[in-house]
Design a protein around this motif. Structure first.
Motif, PDB file in Angstrom:
ATOM      1  N   THR A  62       0.840  -1.192   0.000  1.00 29.16           N
ATOM      2  CA  THR A  62       0.000   0.000   0.000  1.00 29.16           C
ATOM      3  C   THR A  62       0.878   1.246   0.000  1.00 29.16           C
ATOM      4  N   MET A  63       0.265   2.382  -0.310  1.00 30.68           N
ATOM      5  CA  MET A  63       0.979   3.658  -0.302  1.00 30.68           C
ATOM      6  C   MET A  63       0.220   4.625   0.590  1.00 30.68           C
ATOM      7  N   ALA A  64       0.960   5.372   1.377  1.00 33.44           N
ATOM      8  CA  ALA A  64       0.355   6.279   2.343  1.00 33.44           C
ATOM      9  C   ALA A  64      -0.095   7.572   1.669  1.00 33.44           C
ATOM     10  N   TYR A  65      -1.359   7.888   1.811  1.00 29.51           N
ATOM     11  CA  TYR A  65      -1.952   9.108   1.273  1.00 29.51           C
ATOM     12  C   TYR A  65      -1.850  10.207   2.331  1.00 29.51           C
ATOM     13  N   LYS A  66      -1.116  11.276   1.997  1.00 27.72           N
ATOM     14  CA  LYS A  66      -0.897  12.399   2.910  1.00 27.72           C
ATOM     15  C   LYS A  66      -0.318  11.942   4.249  1.00 27.72           C
ATOM     16  N   GLY A  67       0.350  10.807   4.247  1.00 31.80           N
ATOM     17  CA  GLY A  67       0.974  10.292   5.457  1.00 31.80           C
ATOM     18  C   GLY A  67      -0.012   9.876   6.521  1.00 31.80           C
ATOM     19  N   ASN A 115     -12.081   4.329   4.511  1.00 25.60           N
ATOM     20  CA  ASN A 115     -12.539   4.805   5.819  1.00 25.60           C
ATOM     21  C   ASN A 115     -11.574   4.464   6.951  1.00 25.60           C
ATOM     22  N   LEU A 116     -10.304   4.675   6.698  1.00 19.29           N
ATOM     23  CA  LEU A 116      -9.293   4.408   7.726  1.00 19.29           C
ATOM     24  C   LEU A 116      -8.247   5.510   7.726  1.00 19.29           C
ATOM     25  N   VAL A 117      -7.982   6.030   8.910  1.00 17.94           N
ATOM     26  CA  VAL A 117      -6.954   7.046   9.111  1.00 17.94           C
ATOM     27  C   VAL A 117      -5.990   6.540  10.170  1.00 17.94           C
ATOM     28  N   PHE A 118      -4.708   6.860  10.025  1.00 18.46           N
ATOM     29  CA  PHE A 118      -3.733   6.518  11.060  1.00 18.46           C
ATOM     30  C   PHE A 118      -2.867   7.736  11.357  1.00 18.46           C
ATOM     31  N   THR A 119      -2.243   7.717  12.521  1.00 19.10           N
ATOM     32  CA  THR A 119      -1.389   8.827  12.941  1.00 19.10           C
ATOM     33  C   THR A 119       0.058   8.389  13.030  1.00 19.10           C
ATOM     34  N   VAL A 120       0.922   9.033  12.274  1.00 18.85           N
ATOM     35  CA  VAL A 120       2.365   8.895  12.401  1.00 18.85           C
ATOM     36  C   VAL A 120       2.928  10.309  12.451  1.00 18.85           C
ATOM     37  N   GLY A 121       3.652  10.612  13.515  1.00 17.06           N
ATOM     38  CA  GLY A 121       4.137  11.969  13.706  1.00 17.06           C
ATOM     39  C   GLY A 121       5.398  12.269  12.916  1.00 17.06           C
ATOM     40  N   TYR A 122       5.904  13.466  13.108  1.00 19.16           N
ATOM     41  CA  TYR A 122       7.126  13.896  12.430  1.00 19.16           C
ATOM     42  C   TYR A 122       8.350  13.251  13.071  1.00 19.16           C
ATOM     43  N   THR A 123       9.373  13.037  12.278  1.00 16.65           N
ATOM     44  CA  THR A 123      10.657  12.592  12.823  1.00 16.65           C
ATOM     45  C   THR A 123      11.553  13.786  13.151  1.00 16.65           C
ATOM     46  N   ASN A 124      11.217  14.967  12.627  1.00 17.61           N
ATOM     47  CA  ASN A 124      12.061  16.149  12.859  1.00 17.61           C
ATOM     48  C   ASN A 124      11.365  17.211  13.710  1.00 17.61           C
ATOM     49  N   VAL A 151     -11.949   6.387  -0.191  1.00  9.83           N
ATOM     50  CA  VAL A 151     -10.774   5.534  -0.335  1.00  9.83           C
ATOM     51  C   VAL A 151      -9.731   6.230  -1.201  1.00  9.83           C
ATOM     52  N   PRO A 152      -8.532   6.421  -0.686  1.00  5.75           N
ATOM     53  CA  PRO A 152      -7.455   6.993  -1.503  1.00  5.75           C
ATOM     54  C   PRO A 152      -7.082   6.003  -2.611  1.00  5.75           C
ATOM     55  N   THR A 153      -6.931   6.514  -3.808  1.00 12.23           N
ATOM     56  CA  THR A 153      -6.666   5.649  -4.953  1.00 12.23           C
ATOM     57  C   THR A 153      -5.475   6.178  -5.741  1.00 12.23           C
ATOM     58  N   ASN A 154      -4.473   5.345  -5.868  1.00  9.15           N
ATOM     59  CA  ASN A 154      -3.275   5.722  -6.633  1.00  9.15           C
ATOM     60  C   ASN A 154      -3.317   5.034  -7.992  1.00  9.15           C
ATOM     61  N   ASP A 155      -3.714   5.779  -9.016  1.00  7.93           N
ATOM     62  CA  ASP A 155      -3.725   5.224 -10.370  1.00  7.93           C
ATOM     63  C   ASP A 155      -2.801   6.018 -11.293  1.00  7.93           C
ATOM     64  N   ASP A 156      -1.801   6.646 -10.695  1.00 11.56           N
ATOM     65  CA  ASP A 156      -0.820   7.417 -11.456  1.00 11.56           C
ATOM     66  C   ASP A 156       0.476   6.609 -11.558  1.00 11.56           C
ATOM     67  N   PRO A 157       0.775   6.055 -12.721  1.00  8.70           N
ATOM     68  CA  PRO A 157       1.970   5.205 -12.868  1.00  8.70           C
ATOM     69  C   PRO A 157       3.285   5.965 -12.703  1.00  8.70           C
ATOM     70  N   SER A 158       3.248   7.296 -12.742  1.00 10.28           N
ATOM     71  CA  SER A 158       4.488   8.060 -12.613  1.00 10.28           C
ATOM     72  C   SER A 158       4.932   8.222 -11.162  1.00 10.28           C
ATOM     73  N   PRO A 187      -0.251  13.521  -3.618  1.00 10.99           N
ATOM     74  CA  PRO A 187      -0.463  13.503  -2.164  1.00 10.99           C
ATOM     75  C   PRO A 187       0.117  12.268  -1.476  1.00 10.99           C
ATOM     76  N   TRP A 188       1.031  11.579  -2.159  1.00 15.18           N
ATOM     77  CA  TRP A 188       1.586  10.336  -1.623  1.00 15.18           C
ATOM     78  C   TRP A 188       2.934  10.542  -0.946  1.00 15.18           C
ATOM     79  N   LYS A 189       3.502  11.703  -1.100  1.00 17.57           N
ATOM     80  CA  LYS A 189       4.803  11.997  -0.495  1.00 17.57           C
ATOM     81  C   LYS A 189       4.605  12.405   0.958  1.00 17.57           C
ATOM     82  N   LEU A 190       5.310  11.752   1.860  1.00 20.94           N
ATOM     83  CA  LEU A 190       5.193  12.076   3.276  1.00 20.94           C
ATOM     84  C   LEU A 190       6.056  13.283   3.594  1.00 20.94           C
ATOM     85  N   GLY A 191       5.412  14.393   3.909  1.00 22.00           N
ATOM     86  CA  GLY A 191       6.141  15.612   4.193  1.00 22.00           C
ATOM     87  C   GLY A 191       6.583  15.673   5.647  1.00 22.00           C
TER      88      GLY A 191
END
Length: 482
Positions: free
Chosen positions: A365-370, A378-387, A417-424, A453-457
């Motif tokens: 899977t790929m994380a949408y907006k982290g 219908n699922l959200v999770f919390t992962v905080g910043y490392t910095n 549901v977040p959907t990643n259909d961008d092959p790039s 929106p798949w890059k974890l900022g």
């Protein structure tokens, strides 16, 4: 416990109580519940009981956005943080929604019913509850055990070996020789705390880490609170500290040589003249490749100056009956050895996720907006910043979740549901961080993507814009009605 709730939160730690506060405040007529595996509120801050346990960032950013931190100390001790979390739950009446001793082992989604069926273990028996939306605040490490390397000859050792994650409350180290294995935040916290009563404390490290001194009290924050009151002062201090932390992080990434020099000079000033800084406080990696350790009021350097503690940089060859033998041939006598050797990561508390009868393989899977997973509704999770402080991101995740649910309720949607259909979009590690505990287990976690929106900022200011104000219906998030 049976029945159905609109939102089910898993975890009653720092982020879980914050999530419950946001959900309850935004949707007073909706139902929610919190499942907590342990028997108390607080998560990490209830679990960790080792001497000196404290925050590794300031409480004006580790505290909730909606609840000002009003104590004088900015770098707070564990019991104070635990009390802060529990008071937040008590004042909002969240405690009555928590089901303690419920360890979630499985969550199964039915598209036909647009709901999750969550299975938890309670007193050895399975308990099920259904929910329209699942909110995971489980953190990302294993609560049952920390990381413990296999040390040769440890069975020969005649003293006591402990791991900070499960500190024995009756451990007597007064007047004794203590060796702390490690150089991360836990070791840096333990050494000055143990040195107050131990005969001598030695921090044994394979390699140095970056340690920065920081005042235990934020004088500007305390002055502002007297002038402006708790709320206004807290908001100003929060952004002041975010800006300062961001500046230091950006300087570390863009001018690592400059930052390394500044940190080294600051350390050198706090150690005795002629101290071998290059051996013991000159890391091989660049600043912020791993998290920067904080020493409130330079406490670790103070106990070194006073001869209460020392640092040895070497590798362990084996344990002996009276201590440790090192690769250099040197020996360390010890009555107590503390293995501050790190955490073990565990995604989502180890629970099994199932979608319409098929297991979700997290690394696929790929994380949408982290904060959400591709293909998982219908699922959200919390992962905080490392910095930066964990709660900065946790609060934003809660705010986004409220906006997402409000959008769904207004439009009659029952599924998102977040959907990643961008092959790039190419895969990247979810946590681009070089700490040992991350490298050991990151392959078991979801991936991040190469762009939004798949890059974890890791920028709070950027996430304020995207999560607090950005579009909900952005093309990658797909909505449906039952």
């Amino acid at each position: 416990m049976t029945g159905h709730v609109d939102v089910l939160i898993v975890g009653a730690g720092l982020s879980g109580i914050g999530a419950a506060h946001h959900i309850q405040s935004a949707f007073p007529r909706r139902t929610f519940a919190v499942l907590e595996a342990r028997d108390a509120i607080g998560g990490t801050w209830d679990l960790f009981r080792y001497p000196g346990v404290r925050s590794d960032s300031d409480m004006h950013t580790l505290g909730y956005r909606f609840r000002p931190w009003t104590q004088a100390k900015s770098i707070a001790d564990g019991p104070s943080i635990l009390s802060y979390i529990r008071r937040t739950a008590e004042d909002a009446g969240i405690e009555r929604a928590i089901r303690f001793g419920h360890k979630v082992v499985q969550a199964s989604w039915s598209t036909q019913d647009s709901r999750w069926t969550v299975t938890a273990e309670h007193k050895g028996k399975p308990v099920r509850i259904t929910a329209s939306f699942l909110y995971l605040c489980t953190g990302y490490y294993d609560y049952d055990a920390g990381h413990m390397p296999e040390f040769p000859g440890i069975e020969k050792f005649g003293g006591t070996v402990v791991h900070p994650q499960h500190w024995p409350q009756d451990l007597d180290y007064a007047g004794k020789k203590v060796v702390v294995i490690g150089s991360g935040a836990t070791a840096v916290t333990l050494v000055p705390a143990l040195a107050a009563d131990a005969g001598h404390v030695t921090m044994l490290q394979r390699s140095p880490t970056y340690i920065a001194s920081m005042p235990g009290e934020d004088k500007i924050a305390n002055r502002l609170r007297r002038l402006l009151g708790d709320g206004r002062a807290y908001a100003i201090t929060r952004w002041k500290n975010v800006a300062l932390a961001t500046l230091l992080y950006q300087l570390s990434r863009r001018r690592p040589g400059v930052m390394k020099s500044l940190l080294r000079k600051a350390v050198q000033k706090q150690l005795p003249r002629g101290y071998d800084v290059d051996t013991h406080f000159n890391p091989r990696y660049q600043p912020w490749d791993q998290r920067l350790c904080l020493a409130p009021d330079g406490d670790i350097f103070r106990v070194i100056r006073r001869g209460r503690a020392s640092v040895v940089t070497d590798h362990i060859k084996e344990f002996t009956p009276s201590g440790l033998r090192l690769e250099s041939g040197a020996t360390l006598d010890a009555d107590v050895v503390v293995a501050a050797t790190g955490l073990r990561l565990l995604a989502f508390g180890g629970m099994r996720l199932i979608i319409d009868g098929n297991d979700v393989k997290l690394p696929e899977t790929m994380a949408y907006k982290g904060m959400m997973l591709s293909g998982v509704p219908n699922l959200v999770f919390t992962v905080g910043y490392t910095n930066a402080s964990w709660t900065l991101k946790a609060d934003l995740v809660s705010e986004y979740t409220v906006r997402l649910l409000r959008h769904m309720y207004r439009n009659g949607y029952t599924r998102c549901v977040p959907t990643n259909d961008d092959p790039s979009v190419t895969e990247q590690p979810l946590l681009d961080f070089q700490a040992g505990y991350v490298l050991r287990a990151i392959h078991e976690f979801p991936k991040a993507g190469s762009r939004a929106p798949w890059k974890l900022g890791m920028s709070y200011a950027h996430d304020v814009v995207t999560l607090r104000y950005g579009k909900i219906d952005d093309g990658a998030m797909r909505f449906a009605r039952a």
